[in-house]
Design an enzyme around this catalytic site. Structure first.
Site, PDB file in Angstrom:
ATOM      1  N   GLY A 184       0.889  -1.271  -0.135  1.00 62.67           N
ATOM      2  CA  GLY A 184       0.008   0.065   0.163  1.00 62.67           C
ATOM      3  C   GLY A 184       0.768   1.301  -0.071  1.00 62.67           C
ATOM      4  N   GLY A 185       0.491   1.986   0.913  1.00 59.00           N
ATOM      5  CA  GLY A 185       1.043   3.415   1.133  1.00 59.00           C
ATOM      6  C   GLY A 185       2.672   3.217   1.209  1.00 59.00           C
ATOM      7  N   GLY A 419      19.804  10.111 -34.485  1.00 58.67           N
ATOM      8  CA  GLY A 419      19.481  10.928 -33.520  1.00 58.67           C
ATOM      9  C   GLY A 419      20.320  10.654 -32.183  1.00 58.67           C
ATOM     10  N   ALA A 420      20.581   9.183 -32.000  1.00 58.79           N
ATOM     11  CA  ALA A 420      21.137   8.619 -30.910  1.00 58.79           C
ATOM     12  C   ALA A 420      22.701   9.466 -30.760  1.00 58.79           C
ATOM     13  CB  ALA A 420      21.254   7.305 -30.880  1.00 58.79           C
TER      14      ALA A 420
HETATM   15  C1  HXC Z   1      -1.939  -2.768  11.605  1.00 58.07           C
HETATM   16  C2  HXC Z   1      -0.821  -4.635  10.806  1.00 58.07           C
HETATM   17  C3  HXC Z   1      -0.621  -4.079   9.456  1.00 58.07           C
HETATM   18  C4  HXC Z   1      -1.474  -2.793   9.174  1.00 58.07           C
HETATM   19  C5  HXC Z   1       0.288  -6.088   9.506  1.00 58.07           C
HETATM   20  N1  HXC Z   1      -0.108  -5.679  10.875  1.00 58.07           N
HETATM   21  N2  HXC Z   1       0.026  -5.174   8.936  1.00 58.07           N
HETATM   22  N3  HXC Z   1      -1.210  -3.733  11.844  1.00 58.07           N
HETATM   23  N4  HXC Z   1      -1.852  -2.282  10.073  1.00 58.07           N
HETATM   24  N5  HXC Z   1      -1.423  -2.603   7.824  1.00 58.07           N
HETATM   25  C6  HXC Z   1       0.108  -6.540  11.953  1.00 58.07           C
HETATM   26  C7  HXC Z   1      -0.571  -7.874  12.029  1.00 58.07           C
HETATM   27  O1  HXC Z   1      -1.821  -7.858  12.564  1.00 58.07           O
HETATM   28  C8  HXC Z   1       0.303  -8.499  13.057  1.00 58.07           C
HETATM   29  O2  HXC Z   1       0.212  -8.177  14.536  1.00 58.07           O
HETATM   30  C9  HXC Z   1       1.778  -7.916  12.545  1.00 58.07           C
HETATM   31  O3  HXC Z   1       1.700  -7.007  11.980  1.00 58.07           O
HETATM   32  C10 HXC Z   1       2.550  -8.916  11.643  1.00 58.07           C
HETATM   33  O4  HXC Z   1       1.587  -9.360  10.648  1.00 58.07           O
HETATM   34  P1  HXC Z   1       1.358 -10.709   9.858  1.00 58.07           P
HETATM   35  O5  HXC Z   1       0.276 -10.700   8.997  1.00 58.07           O
HETATM   36  O6  HXC Z   1       1.424 -11.646  10.898  1.00 58.07           O
HETATM   37  O7  HXC Z   1       2.665 -10.745   8.949  1.00 58.07           O
HETATM   38  P2  HXC Z   1       3.005 -11.660   8.027  1.00 58.07           P
HETATM   39  O8  HXC Z   1       2.481 -12.941   7.668  1.00 58.07           O
HETATM   40  O9  HXC Z   1       4.535 -11.610   7.586  1.00 58.07           O
HETATM   41  O10 HXC Z   1       2.375 -10.563   6.406  1.00 58.07           O
HETATM   42  C11 HXC Z   1       2.674  -9.276   6.542  1.00 58.07           C
HETATM   43  C12 HXC Z   1       2.002  -8.576   5.631  1.00 58.07           C
HETATM   44  C13 HXC Z   1       0.452  -8.727   6.101  1.00 58.07           C
HETATM   45  C14 HXC Z   1       1.990  -9.090   4.311  1.00 58.07           C
HETATM   46  C15 HXC Z   1       2.495  -6.895   5.364  1.00 58.07           C
HETATM   47  O11 HXC Z   1       0.582  -8.262   7.430  1.00 58.07           O
HETATM   48  C16 HXC Z   1      -0.611  -7.850   5.443  1.00 58.07           C
HETATM   49  O12 HXC Z   1      -0.936  -8.110   4.442  1.00 58.07           O
HETATM   50  N6  HXC Z   1      -0.927  -6.769   5.971  1.00 58.07           N
HETATM   51  C17 HXC Z   1      -1.835  -5.779   5.391  1.00 58.07           C
HETATM   52  C18 HXC Z   1      -1.449  -4.967   4.394  1.00 58.07           C
HETATM   53  C19 HXC Z   1      -2.181  -3.961   3.791  1.00 58.07           C
HETATM   54  O13 HXC Z   1      -3.360  -4.335   3.040  1.00 58.07           O
HETATM   55  N7  HXC Z   1      -1.897  -2.774   4.384  1.00 58.07           N
HETATM   56  C20 HXC Z   1      -2.849  -1.505   4.070  1.00 58.07           C
HETATM   57  C21 HXC Z   1      -2.418  -0.902   2.787  1.00 58.07           C
HETATM   58  S1  HXC Z   1      -3.598   0.245   2.473  1.00 58.07           S
HETATM   59  P3  HXC Z   1       0.310  -9.288  15.631  1.00 58.07           P
HETATM   60  O14 HXC Z   1      -0.293  -8.470  16.463  1.00 58.07           O
HETATM   61  O15 HXC Z   1      -0.273 -10.540  15.120  1.00 58.07           O
HETATM   62  O16 HXC Z   1       1.883  -9.488  15.649  1.00 58.07           O
HETATM   63  C22 HXC Z   1      -2.549   1.569   2.308  1.00 58.07           C
HETATM   64  C23 HXC Z   1      -3.054   2.988   1.867  1.00 58.07           C
HETATM   65  C24 HXC Z   1      -2.125   3.968   2.042  1.00 58.07           C
HETATM   66  O17 HXC Z   1      -1.480   1.544   2.956  1.00 58.07           O
HETATM   67  C25 HXC Z   1      -2.272   4.844   0.827  1.00 58.07           C
HETATM   68  C26 HXC Z   1      -1.228   5.828   0.692  1.00 58.07           C
HETATM   69  C27 HXC Z   1      -1.006   6.552  -0.347  1.00 58.07           C
END
Ligand code: HXC
Length: 525
Positions: A184-185, A419-420
């Site tokens: 994401g961001g 041109g290059a």
């Molecule tokens: C809060 C998060 C989080 C998030 C992960 N965690 N991503 N908490 N916000 N975005 C937390 C999990 O709950 C977990 O907590 C710990 O971090 C580790 O995550 P896991 O999933 O266990 O790890 P892993 O299996 O390695 O997977 C990592 C990951 C996955 C691929 C990053 O966590 C994931 O898909 N997260 C969401 C990604 C996402 O969609 N983000 C939002 C994007 S939108 P615990 O307590 O269990 O340890 C965005 C918009 C911004 O960013 C746009 C601006 C332009």
């Protein structure tokens, strides 16, 4: 020294030692991030923690941390009271080989390194300091993106970071090292920095992950295929390089930082060298094959002329028909752009033009001199290129060279066609010193193509065509017509190239050149 705290009805005085012990204990808690279990998990994946990474990156004992005790203010989704000091990012400053840098490292053990508004504020604060104090900023990224429990405030936090990326651009070097999942961001700040590197197998970058991709486009793709290091260094060009593990990545990042100036007012880095300025490379006299259609490896030339044969190549596995990277000449950092005859005969196409244009602009923004090594048969023909916008993308490189005011030295080794020829830092685009080897061929196009157009009615007479081709080659397949016009400053002996190029750059040390006053040029993006 003592202090007074109210505790119920009693007044408890804490000694100075107790206060310090409390500080130490708070620090210890902050250093533990998301706790030992999550640290162990990070290690089991072959990843270092945020603080371990900073320790490898910086000179020993130089790190000074800021905002260690910042916590988030999220109250929803069970986050009330669930705070961890530092809030998932370690920020501060330190030194790399004695030079100040600012750094932030996202801590995946704390809420997956996700970005809350307070996490973002820490990054913004450190970026502002880096801009104010004119030192590079390095981001060690390991983040699940926007803190999902927070909502719009985290989106605002991202935008605050992006704004600082834009403001810092061209003022201080910005470098991103992707060391874990970045979703994401989390990918857009790195994309706005000057250079992005990745760690193989443990890092990913994507706007949306494989699950969302499947829902929206029905494509089935793994995280590695979608946004792993291989993908971003070979297909998308989002990343400039990839390393095997955290330690290798951070060690090489230290070497890379050595090439860069701290800011846009400093000029290229200079480092003492023992490599003799007059070192001759006899192998260069025979580098160009007798048959003009045979390739040779342009990297041999780059390494031969560089101090200690050291070439820090960027985007090595993307658009391999052009080479970009840094060398040092007599100690001074020089950016190199070179056609690579080994791939697509060194033609300029969409990808190579974009790759080189961005690099030229980086060098120009930071006053790093540019060496251009030319062996280019022209722009790549074909519908794929035309439909893909080669005109606009090729113009990026043309524009970048034309507006660049940093010292520009050009050496044509063999072909400089059409041109290059103009694009590749020609005299006409304000090349400061333009040289050619005696093997150079500077013409509108290759002899065969030229004869087939000029003498179309003789095409059924092979003998006549061969004679015409030889005539054309004798007339144009040399550097001397360009030298007669002053488009080249000299024709030089290949083995002596290192010395001649060092001389050229040393004379340009005090170069000043200004473009007409404007807000900015409108490069064909
Ligand atoms: C809060 C998060 C989080 C998030 C992960 N965690 N991503 N908490 N916000 N975005 C937390 C999990 O709950 C977990 O907590 C710990 O971090 C580790 O995550 P896991 O999933 O266990 O790890 P892993 O299996 O390695 O997977 C990592 C990951 C996955 C691929 C990053 O966590 C994931 O898909 N997260 C969401 C990604 C996402 O969609 N983000 C939002 C994007 S939108 P615990 O307590 O269990 O340890 C965005 C918009 C911004 O960013 C746009 C601006 C332009």
């Amino acid at each position: 020294m003592s202090s007074i705290t109210f505790c119920g009805e009693f007044i408890i005085k804490k000694s100075g030692r107790e206060i310090i012990a409390e500080l130490q204990s708070r620090r210890e808690k902050a250093r533990l991030g998301g706790g030992q279990a999550r640290i162990d998990k990070q290690h089991s994946l072959g990843k270092l923690t945020a603080r371990e990474r900073i320790n490898v990156l910086l000179d020993e004992g130089s790190f000074e941390e800021t905002d260690m005790f910042v916590v988030h203010r999220i109250r929803d989704f069970g986050m009330d009271g669930k705070t961890i000091p530092g809030d998932g990012v370690v920020t501060g400053s330190g030194k790399v080989n004695g030079k100040l840098i600012y750094v932030y490292a996202q801590d995946f053990t704390v809420f997956g390194g996700s970005l809350s508004s307070d996490h973002a504020k820490k990054i913004v604060k450190i970026m502002k300091l880096a801009i104010q104090n004119k030192a590079p900023i390095v981001g060690l990224n390991d983040s699940g993106g926007a803190r999902i429990q927070e909502g719009v405030e985290s989106l605002g936090g991202y935008a605050d970071v992006f704004l600082q990326n834009a403001l810092a651009s061209g003022v201080i070097p910005q470098i991103s090292m992707i060391m874990g999942p970045c979703a994401g961001g989390a990918v857009y700040s790195p994309a706005m920095t000057d250079f992005t590197f990745m760690v193989k197998d443990t890092s990913y970058m994507f706007v949306t992950g494989p699950d969302v991709v499947k829902t929206v486009t029905s494509e089935e793709v793994t995280a590695e295929e979608l946004g792993g290091a291989e993908t971003h260094t070979t297909i998308s060009s989002v990343a400039d390089g990839a390393f095997n593990n955290d330690i290798e990545a951070l060690t090489i990042l230290r070497q890379f930082l050595n090439f860069l100036p701290s800011n846009n007012s400093q000029g290229a880095n200079i480092r003492q060298t023992q490599d003799p300025i007059r070192r001759v490379s006899l192998s260069l006299d025979t580098l160009i094959p007798e048959n003009p259609n045979l390739p040779y490896d342009m990297k041999e030339l780059i390494k031969s002329i560089a101090d200690q044969y050291d070439f820090f190549e960027l985007q090595e596995n993307y658009a391999k028909n052009i080479l970009i990277g840094f060398i040092r000449l007599a100690g001074q950092t020089v950016g190199v752009v070179a056609n690579q005859p080994m791939v697509l005969a060194g033609c300029l196409d969409i990808d190579s033009s974009r790759k080189a244009a961005r690099f030229v602009r980086f060098c120009d923004a930071f006053n790093i001199p540019i060496l251009t090594l030319v062996d280019v048969p022209g722009f790549m023909p074909g519908t794929a290129q035309e439909y893909g916008g080669i005109i606009k993308h090729g113009a990026k490189l043309l524009f970048a060279y034309a507006e660049a005011t940093t010292p520009k030295v050009t050496l044509i080794t063999r072909k400089a066609y059409g041109g290059a020829y103009d694009v590749m830092s020609s005299k006409h685009l304000r090349g400061d010193a333009n040289y050619a080897w005696p093997t150079a061929e500077i013409a509108v196009m290759g002899a065969k193509g030229a004869v087939e157009i000029l003498f179309r009615d003789e095409l059924n007479n092979p003998e006549q065509i061969e004679k015409r081709t030889t005539d054309y080659e004798e007339r144009f397949a040399n550097p001397f017509i360009a030298a007669e016009r002053g488009f080249l400053d000299d024709v030089i002996i290949p083995s002596n190239s290192r010395f001649r190029l060092i001389q050229a750059f040393s004379k340009l040390k005090n170069k000043t050149q200004k473009n007409p006053n404007k807000k900015f040029g409108n490069i064909p993006l």
